[in-house]
Scaffold this active site. Structure first.
Site: not given
Ligand code: 6PG
Length: 472
Positions: A15, A129, A183, A186-187, A190-191, A289
């Protein structure tokens, strides 16, 4: 006193950096945080001497904003968003706009868009992101909601976002929760890429006995290639070079091997399962993970279940060349993007989001965590063929796949022979082999289903639906 152009709720690091970014780009701002002491600290610190003021309560915050109000919420996803919406709504007026910039579940966003539009307020669910640095310097932004709401923030987000050669890394994604859906995917990618790079590191360490710096040198070389040049490869090099407390030891070796997660990878996989989109490389990364978090069990199992011992095998054509390993990493990265894009395409049809695939590739080229040179090729592939079903059959990608598949296969075979877990590389090999196999053995699965449950089957030699009495 003139009113501010932009409001921000939630002075966490994201923020703070986003409001500093907005102000730097000419948007005077007002900030609100649940605890006023945090607001004061910011205004006296990083926000000092800037066109940024603070508000003690939401009424004052709303009053300090120019209309239509543009308010970005950077708070924890989930019920906190609903409670801020409820608290601020009495002060909002027709046309005012709330933007949720967190990692919200896209169905929550879908519901919020409907609820707020019914009250004639705008609501944008915007994936952002780039981490804290990206938030300050220019992130990739994925806003979804009505087109009218997007138009009200277009000038703001176009200035705040990262810029690449063909424009800002932001575009109107589509209606409802589409911004957060994109998004989330997207993640998932990313993972997958993080896990792929971790598997490559593990192989270089355990098969070749290489040090952190030696492995970092390989990542640096890879980062200079068209196929692997990317933010994640770049930071992997830095992570591997970092030493512990100024000492000689590699810091990564001191880190507990349990990977955390905040939920977006799981949502990607859940969406894929629901939509019938194959994402095995992404799923393997999520599962890796989960397995990593079972540290105590793994330590115990290590003493009970003996696997093969490590056997040396070639990771490249010559010592230190790592070309086979590069083939494997390249194809696993291709597969991660291919699966993510395919999930977006299927989701877009199912939810009627009308996603523009080349534009999504374009806004991921800068600012975001999965930014890479490859996204230019992905953008070209979808521009040339907007209905492309799988990136891997695009002419450029298929040439690469054909060239690199033997390398991937030999790395997976060597890893398997040594008992080294390679979830993403193995899943990728399976994914590509399944995808390129015209006839799979599911004919036998169909026969079994029909045998025990009369589920019927189709034939390859004639039209129709068939059932056989398989026993007797
Ligand atoms: C980004 C990231 C970010 C995400 C973190 C942590 O695009 O900037 O995706 O939004 O929150 O990477 O995610 P996990 O904790 O689930 O790994």
């Amino acid at each position: 006193m003139s009113k501010a152009h932009f409001g921000l709720i939630g002075l966490g690091v994201m923020g703070e950096n986003l409001v500093l970014n907005a102000e730097r780009n000419g948007f005077s701002s007002v900030v609100y945080n649940r605890t006023y002491s945090k607001t004061e600290e910011f205004l006296n610190g990083r926000g000092a001497g800037k066109q940024i003021s603070g508000a003690r309560d939401l009424k004052d915050f709303v009053n300090k904003l120019d209309r239509p109000r543009r308010i970005l919420m950077m708070i924890k996803a989930g019920s906190a968003i609903d409670s801020v919406i409820e608290s601020i709504s009495p002060y909002l007026e027709v046309g005012d706009l709330l933007i949720d910039g967190g990692n919200s579940e896209f169905r929550d966003t879908e519901r919020r868009v409907l609820e707020l539009e019914r009250k004639s307020f705008g609501f944008i669910g915007m994936g952002i992101s780039g981490g804290s640095k990206g938030a300050l310097e220019g992130p990739s932004m994925m806003p979804g909601g009505t087109k009218t709401s997007y138009e009200a923030i277009e000038s703001l987000v176009c200035k705040m976002s990262a810029q690449v050669e063909d424009g800002p890394c932001v575009t109107y994604i589509g209606p409802g929760g589409s911004g957060h859906f994109v998004k989330t995917v997207h993640n998932g990618i990313e993972y997958a890429i993080e896990q792929i790079l971790a598997e490559a590191y593990d192989l270089m360490k355990r098969i070749c006995g290489m040090s952190g710096d030696e492995i970092a040198d390989v990542f640096r070389r890879w980062n200079a290639t068209e196929q692997l040049s990317s933010y994640l490869v770049e930071i992997t090099e830095s992570c591997l070079r970092t030493k512990d407390c100024g000492g000689k030891e590699d810091l990564v070796e001191k880190i507990m091997d349990k990977a955390g997660q905040k939920g977006t990878g799981l949502w990607t996989v859940l969406s894929a399962l629901e939509l019938g989109a194959p994402v095995p490389t992404i799923y393997a990364a999520l599962n890796a993970r989960v397995m990593s978090s079972m540290k105590e069990q793994r330590i115990l199992a290590q003493q009970i279940i003996s696997g093969p011992s490590i056997k040396s095998f070639d990771l490249g054509k010559t010592d230190n060349d790592m070309s086979f390993l590069m083939d494997a990493v390249v194809l696993a990265c291709f597969a991660s993007y291919a699966q993510g894009m395919e999930l977006l395409r299927i989701g877009s049809n199912e939810y009627n989001y009308k996603l523009n695939m080349p534009s999504i590739a374009q806004i991921w080229k800068g600012g975001c965590i999965i930014r890479s040179q490859l996204l230019g090729r992905i953008q070209n592939a979808y521009s040339a063929c907007p209905e492309l079903q799988n990136l891997l059959v695009d002419p450029w990608f298929s040439l690469e796949v054909n060239r690199r598949l033997p390398g991937l296969a030999s790395v997976v075979a060597g890893g398997v022979a040594s008992g080294i877990p390679l979830p993403c590389l193995t899943s990728t090999l399976d994914y590509i082999n399944s995808y390129r196999t015209g006839r799979l053995p599911q004919n036998l699965v169909q026969a079994m289903r029909d045998c025990f449950g009369s589920h019927t089957y189709q034939r390859v030699d004639k039209e129709g639906i068939f059932h056989t009495n398989w026993i007797d």
